[in-house]
Each structure stands twice: as structure tokens, then as C-alpha cells.
Design a protein around this motif. Structure first.
Motif, PDB file in Angstrom:
ATOM      1  N   ASN A 141       0.891  -1.086   0.080  1.00  0.00           N
ATOM      2  CA  ASN A 141      -0.050   0.026  -0.092  1.00  0.00           C
ATOM      3  C   ASN A 141       0.866   1.166  -0.049  1.00  0.00           C
ATOM      4  O   ASN A 141       0.705   2.311  -0.660  1.00  0.00           O
ATOM      5  N   VAL A 145       0.361   3.859  -3.130  1.00  0.00           N
ATOM      6  CA  VAL A 145      -0.227   5.113  -2.832  1.00  0.00           C
ATOM      7  C   VAL A 145       0.727   6.076  -2.542  1.00  0.00           C
ATOM      8  O   VAL A 145       0.594   6.967  -3.342  1.00  0.00           O
ATOM      9  N   THR A 151      -2.861   4.717  -7.130  1.00  0.00           N
ATOM     10  CA  THR A 151      -4.051   4.497  -6.890  1.00  0.00           C
ATOM     11  C   THR A 151      -4.258   5.706  -5.573  1.00  0.00           C
ATOM     12  O   THR A 151      -3.151   5.936  -4.732  1.00  0.00           O
ATOM     13  N   ASP A 152      -5.351   6.054  -5.230  1.00  0.00           N
ATOM     14  CA  ASP A 152      -5.682   7.093  -4.257  1.00  0.00           C
ATOM     15  C   ASP A 152      -5.912   6.437  -2.756  1.00  0.00           C
ATOM     16  O   ASP A 152      -6.009   7.097  -1.756  1.00  0.00           O
ATOM     17  N   GLU A 153      -6.556   5.290  -2.891  1.00  0.00           N
ATOM     18  CA  GLU A 153      -6.801   4.678  -1.548  1.00  0.00           C
ATOM     19  C   GLU A 153      -6.207   3.357  -1.096  1.00  0.00           C
ATOM     20  O   GLU A 153      -5.536   2.563  -2.116  1.00  0.00           O
ATOM     21  N   TYR A 154      -5.892   3.253   0.041  1.00  0.00           N
ATOM     22  CA  TYR A 154      -5.164   1.934   0.463  1.00  0.00           C
ATOM     23  C   TYR A 154      -6.114   0.827   0.465  1.00  0.00           C
ATOM     24  O   TYR A 154      -7.359   0.670   0.578  1.00  0.00           O
TER      25      TYR A 154
END
Length: 306
Positions: A141, A145, A151-154
Motif C-alpha cells: 500500500n 499509494v 491509486t488514491d486509496e489503501y
């Protein structure tokens, strides 16, 4: 006729003191637990009050009609075998072949590959929990991230069905690859160098040498590794316990974890024993199929086994 019988009886009495200790140990530690497990699987067993009530096949019926948890466990065990065994066998054979032809540094690489095998499952599980951590403390993650910004979310890796199963598979491959490599390396070192030299004189290509010399010579070893991996696939437990706990909704559970839950969470020792026997039968069926496919009993008559 009587003389022959007396001679056989005399030989039996002579051998009995040597055989008896082994028979007693097998009876106490193998046969008695096995028959007691079969008996418990056909009974309602209350371990505290030590009551055993015979109920026939009710425990087996309860397992097969218990809903999705059992079938998820069966599916995940077969998926674990289908995904990990080819990777472990081909990866172990590939690296063993490279090591066998390495002129320097064999010991260093052998130690490096075998380290995961002797590392505690708990330690490895903690490392994988860190790698697949659900928040920013997880390595993947953090990488996706915070570093690469892909990606913006874990991602909650261990709380999703397929990413949780993938983590379990990866852990199994990482832990067992070194064991297969050492077994294959030992088998490769028994192949006579004269076979390679004779094949080179005859103009055999690399692939022909690998197929007709290497693969033909270590076929029993491949079978041995495969059977051990199949048995190991049905003994998967700690990965699930430490990584996912069968979540989400039992979609990452396996048969051994289900057995553990039945015995020590639900106190259903009869169902747990029945499930243990179902697992044993599944392993036996798969082993017979593999044996028939490899035709080892027929092909190896009179040949040397590795």
C-alpha cells in the motif's frame, strides 16, 4: 509338513523380540489414534464429561450439508494446490538445474534458497502481514499509494477474497520453493555426466538433453515432490490463521482451518474427526490419480529410484 510349520514358528519366535517393540509403538501411536478418530467421527463426543454416543454418519452429513463454508474450504484447498504446486515444482527444478551447472557459489545460493524453509511460519506470517497490511503501514500500500501514486486509496488486501487467497498462495510458494530445489538438486547430482557427454557426441540439443536425460532420470523425484506438495496443500493452516482468519465471510478458509474451528471454537469434536477423515480420503484419491498418471509402479520395475 509339520517340520515346515515348526521351523516357521521357531523363526517367528526368534524374530518376535525384535519386532514386538515396533509393533507396540505403531499400535499405541498410529493404530489406536486412527481407530479412535474413526469411532469419534461416528459419535457425539463430549470431551469434558467424556461421553461418547454413537450417532452413525450424522457428523458426515452435517459437514456436507453445513453450507458454503465447507465448499469454500474444499475450493480453496484445490486452488492452493493448482496454483502453488506447478510454481514450486517448475521453479524448484529451474533453479536446481541452474545451481547444478554453477561452478562457484553453490553453497551460498543453497543456503539462501533454504532459509525460508527453516524460518518459523509465525515469523514469515508476520512479514507477509506487514507486506499486505491494509493501511499505510503495509509495504504494498505504501508503494502503490505513497510512492508510485497508482491509486488514491489503501487496499485492504487481506480483507478481500482473491487478494487474501493470493497472499496465502505467495506465502506457501516462498516457504516451500527451497525444499523442492534441494530435493531436485540432489536428484540432478545422481545423473551420470557420461550421459550428457554421449548425448553431446550424438548431437542432442539442450532441450533433448533436458527431456530425455534430466526429466527421464528424475521422474520419480518429481512424483515424490508432487505427492508431498499435494499432502501439504491439504495441510494448509497457519497461513490462513495468521493472515486472514478465513475472512471475509469464510471465502479464504481451508479444510484444516475449518477442522480447527469445529474442534476448538465450536467444540464439535465428532464433526472435526469426520472432516479429518474426509481430508485423508481426498489426499488418498489425489495420490492414487497421480500414481496412475505417472505410472511409476509399472515404469520403475527394475529401475533405480531416486
Amino acid at each position: 509338513m509339520n517340520k515346515i510349520k515348526n521351523k516357521k514358528l521357531k523363526n517367528l519366535l526368534l524374530a518376535l523380540p525384535f519386532v514386538l517393540p515396533g509393533l507396540l509403538l505403531v499400535s499405541i501411536f498410529v493404530l489406536y489414534p486412527m481407530f479412535f478418530t474413526i469411532y469419534i467421527s461416528l459419535s457425539e463426543y463430549k470431551i469434558v464429561s467424556r461421553e461418547i454416543n454413537f450417532i452413525g454418519f450424522a457428523n458426515y452429513i452435517a459437514i456436507f450439508s453445513s453450507g458454503s463454508e465447507f465448499w469454500y474450504a474444499v475450493r480453496n484447498n484445490f486452488l492452493y494446490a493448482i496454483v502453488t504446486i506447478p510454481v514450486i515444482i517448475f521453479g524448484g527444478l529451474f533453479f536446481a538445474y541452474l545451481l547444478d551447472n554453477l561452478k562457484h557459489g553453490k553453497t551460498f545460493f543453497k543456503v539462501g534458497f533454504y532459509l525460508p524453509v527453516i524460518t518459523s511460519w509465525v515469523i514469515v506470517a508476520l512479514v507477509f502481514r506487514y507486506m499486505f497490511g491494509n493501511a499505510n503501514t503495509g509495504f504494498f500500500n505504501y508503494l502503490l499509494v505513497d510512492v508510485l501514486h497508482l491509486t488514491d486509496e489503501y487496499i485492504p488486501w487481506l480483507f478481500r477474497e482473491w487478494s487474501g487467497n493470493a497472499a496465502i498462495w505467495l506465502m506457501g510458494i516462498w516457504k516451500n520453493l527451497g525444499w523442492a530445489l534441494i530435493i531436485f538438486l540432489a536428484a540432478l547430482q545422481t545423473i551420470s555426466k557420461e550421459l550428457y557427454e554421449a548425448a553431446s557426441v550424438d548431437g542432442a540439443s539442450f532441450w533433448q538433453k533436458f527431456k530425455f536425460i534430466v526429466m527421464a532420470s528424475i521422474k520419480p523425484t518429481i512424483f515424490f515432490v508432487m505427492v508431498n506438495m499435494v499432502i501439504g496443500s491439504f495441510n494448509v493452516f497457519l497461513q490462513v490463521l495468521m493472515l486472514t482468519g478465513g475472512n471475509p465471510n469464510d471465502t479464504t478458509t481451508v479444510l484444516q482451518f475449518l477442522l480447527y474451528s469445529l474442534a476448538f471454537s465450536d467444540r464439535e469434536f465428532g464433526q472435526a474427526s469426520a472432516l479429518g477423515l474426509v481430508i485423508a480420503v481426498l489426499v488418498l484419491i489425489v495420490t492414487i490419480i497421480l500414481n496412475k498418471y505417472f505410472k511409476l509402479n509399472k515404469d520403475n520395475e527394475g529401475n533405480d529410484a531416486v
